[in-house]
Design a protein around this motif. Structure first.
Motif, PDB file in Angstrom:
ATOM      1  N   LEU A 203       6.787   1.542  -2.492  1.00  0.00           N
ATOM      2  CA  LEU A 203       7.771   0.519  -2.835  1.00  0.00           C
ATOM      3  C   LEU A 203       8.757   0.273  -1.695  1.00  0.00           C
ATOM      4  CD1 LEU A 203       8.401   1.328  -6.600  1.00  0.00           C
ATOM      5  CD2 LEU A 203       6.721  -0.176  -5.549  1.00  0.00           C
TER       6      LEU A 203
ATOM      7  N   ILE B 297      10.695   5.483  -4.068  1.00  0.00           N
ATOM      8  CA  ILE B 297      10.072   5.713  -5.365  1.00  0.00           C
ATOM      9  C   ILE B 297      10.840   6.778  -6.143  1.00  0.00           C
ATOM     10  CG2 ILE B 297       7.806   4.980  -4.573  1.00  0.00           C
ATOM     11  CD1 ILE B 297       7.018   7.841  -4.228  1.00  0.00           C
TER      12      ILE B 297
ATOM     13  N   LEU C 124       6.810  -3.030  -8.115  1.00  0.00           N
ATOM     14  CA  LEU C 124       5.644  -2.344  -8.650  1.00  0.00           C
ATOM     15  C   LEU C 124       4.563  -3.347  -9.031  1.00  0.00           C
ATOM     16  CD1 LEU C 124       4.138   0.137  -9.738  1.00  0.00           C
ATOM     17  CD2 LEU C 124       5.440  -0.088 -11.867  1.00  0.00           C
TER      18      LEU C 124
ATOM     19  N   TYR D 280       2.536  -4.334  -6.073  1.00  0.00           N
ATOM     20  CA  TYR D 280       1.641  -3.218  -5.737  1.00  0.00           C
ATOM     21  C   TYR D 280       0.414  -3.223  -6.647  1.00  0.00           C
ATOM     22  CZ  TYR D 280       0.273   1.766  -5.440  1.00  0.00           C
ATOM     23  OH  TYR D 280      -0.412   2.948  -5.310  1.00  0.00           O
TER      24      TYR D 280
ATOM     25  N   PRO E 117       3.843   4.329  -9.500  1.00  0.00           N
ATOM     26  CA  PRO E 117       4.704   3.728  -8.468  1.00  0.00           C
ATOM     27  C   PRO E 117       4.490   4.363  -7.109  1.00  0.00           C
ATOM     28  CG  PRO E 117       5.953   4.084 -10.476  1.00  0.00           C
ATOM     29  CD  PRO E 117       4.615   4.743 -10.691  1.00  0.00           C
TER      30      PRO E 117
END
Length: 465
Positions: free
Chosen positions: A198, A367, A204, A207, A195
């Motif tokens: 964010l 995160i 996530l 990402y 992670p």
């Protein structure tokens, strides 16, 4: 002749072009476009006064500008928009401009389309800068003419006229750069995924999907290097368009780059080639062993094994990554300002045998900080905290101690300035101690970037007497 480049130059002369962001990375792009006699407007949310230094570099050039909080309001009517990394492509102003016919792109997207040379690119949550640098060092040591770009080095679109087909281009690519890319490099490396970012990505999964663009548009014959030990990246091999190659510190791979008796080896079923003894690698840490394995997997077809060995035994590391600043009265000071996430700080602290004095904290990017609890208990004797994440880091440690009921006594000191945190760290240290700046947080609460944060730390450390 690079026919794609010549066509690009011909086509863009008739376009109205917007460049979003007047930072260090976009100034060479603006200059390049102006030299092509393109109609360029540069946009930035900062005021003209705050951009005085950058604008000075563009002085005298026929560039139009849009500044201030509503700087994106005038994007209608542009043919081509260069998005700066870190800017979401789905901002309402960008979506509206695209709906009115604009093409949204970036410096890196255009470079990948036009580059005549073979491209090696690296992404990941941790280790990508070091791995990118290692690939560059290894290929350069073999004798190739190499270009370093992306997140590090020079913005390469402005240099593309000089890039030859026989050259090698090595890029570090962030998730922000990869979000909209539709062309993948010939050799792609994903160091790991955890992670991160964010505060910009909606989830996530978004990402992860951005990271995957580094290989989703590859072709047959291309290569994808993956970390077998990372649960997320391991399964990317199922989606690979080219050859997927693993590296692993822990698994007995049939094929790929692995560890055996403290040696990094290349395995191809029964055939093994030794590359380097991990005890001969100069830069410390398990994570740097993994970085060398990733770099070896990416380059092994292009270099001799002894070239990889030579780089491993001479390369002293990248600035701001467990960088030894100085030793004063038996106390070693390390700058690892690049550590902008808990996972990076965990990796950095794991390189030290004895407990350290840790300087941490900064901007919160949304995160989890819970994983820091155990490493602080195991590896830290004194914790000095600063910035918005200070209470979260302290809470992570306290929760871990409470939940595990271990006997841990880490001294915790909160500070308001970097002068204070460096001075107090020195006062807490005794000969034999290591003091390390490893913030586990981004720098944007107090600094422009992690480089500035690290440089301030080094300057303060070098002032100590």
């Amino acid at each position: 002749m690079n026919s794609l480049l010549e066509q690009f130059k011909y086509d863009i002369k008739d376009k109205k072009v917007a460049v979003l962001g007047i930072g260090i990375s976009n100034i060479p792009l603006i200059k390049y476009l102006v030299n092509l006699e393109v109609d360029v407007t540069a946009f930035d949310k900062n005021t003209e006064e705050n951009l005085a230094e950058a604008l000075g570099e563009l002085s005298g050039m026929p560039v139009k500008y849009s500044f201030g909080s509503d700087y994106l309001s005038g994007l209608k009517g542009f043919d081509l928009i260069f998005r700066t990394p870190g800017m979401r492509p789905d901002l309402p102003e960008l979506t509206e401009a695209v709906n009115h016919g604009a093409e949204l792109t970036s410096e890196m997207e255009v470079f990948l389309k036009l580059c005549p040379a073979q491209v090696f690119a690296v992404t990941g949550s941790d280790g990508k800068t070091t791995t990118t640098t290692l690939i560059y060092k290894i290929l350069s040591a073999e004798g190739y003419n190499c270009w370093l770009g992306g997140n590090i080095g020079t913005p390469l679109l402005s240099k593309i006229d000089q890039v030859q087909p026989s050259d090698k281009v090595i890029l570090e690519l962030s998730s922000f750069q990869l979000m909209t890319i539709k062309q993948s490099p010939a050799v792609s490396v994903i160091t790991n995924i955890s992670p991160n970012h964010l505060d910009v990505h909606l989830s996530l999964q978004e990402y992860i999907e951005a990271k995957k663009n580094i290989f989703l548009f590859q072709k047959t014959g291309n290569k994808l290097v993956l970390n077998f030990d990372n649960d997320i990246t391991r399964d990317f091999a199922l989606e690979a368009r080219g050859e997927a190659v693993y590296f692993s510190r822990t698994a007995n791979l049939e094929k790929g780059v692995a560890l055996k008796n403290d040696k990094i080896i290349v395995k191809n079923h029964e055939q093994e080639t030794e590359l380097v003894d991990i005890n001969d690698i100069i830069i410390p840490g398990v994570h740097n062993i993994e970085n060398y394995m990733a770099a070896a997997a990416a380059t092994i077809e292009y270099v001799k094994p002894e070239t990889i060995r030579r780089v491993a035994t001479t390369f002293t590391g990248v600035e701001h990554r467990i960088e030894l600043v100085r030793e004063l009265n038996g106390i070693k000071f390390y700058n690892s300002s690049i550590d902008s996430s808990p996972s990076r700080t965990i990796a950095a602290l794991s390189t030290f045998k004895n407990k350290v004095i840790l300087l941490a904290g900064g901007k919160d990017k949304g995160i989890p900080y819970e994983p820091l609890g155990q490493i602080i208990a195991d590896k830290v004797k004194c914790l000095l905290l600063i910035g918005a994440t200070a209470p979260r880091i302290e809470e992570a440690y306290n929760n871990y101690v409470h939940q595990t009921d271990i006997d841990s006594e880490v001294k915790i000191i909160h500070c308001d300035t970097y002068e204070e945190i460096v001075t107090k760290a020195y006062n807490e240290a005794v000969p034999g101690d290591c003091v390390i700046l490893s913030p586990a947080s981004t720098s944007f609460d107090m600094f422009k970037n992690f480089e500035q944060r690290g440089n301030v730390f080094k300057e303060l450390v070098n002032r100590l007497e």
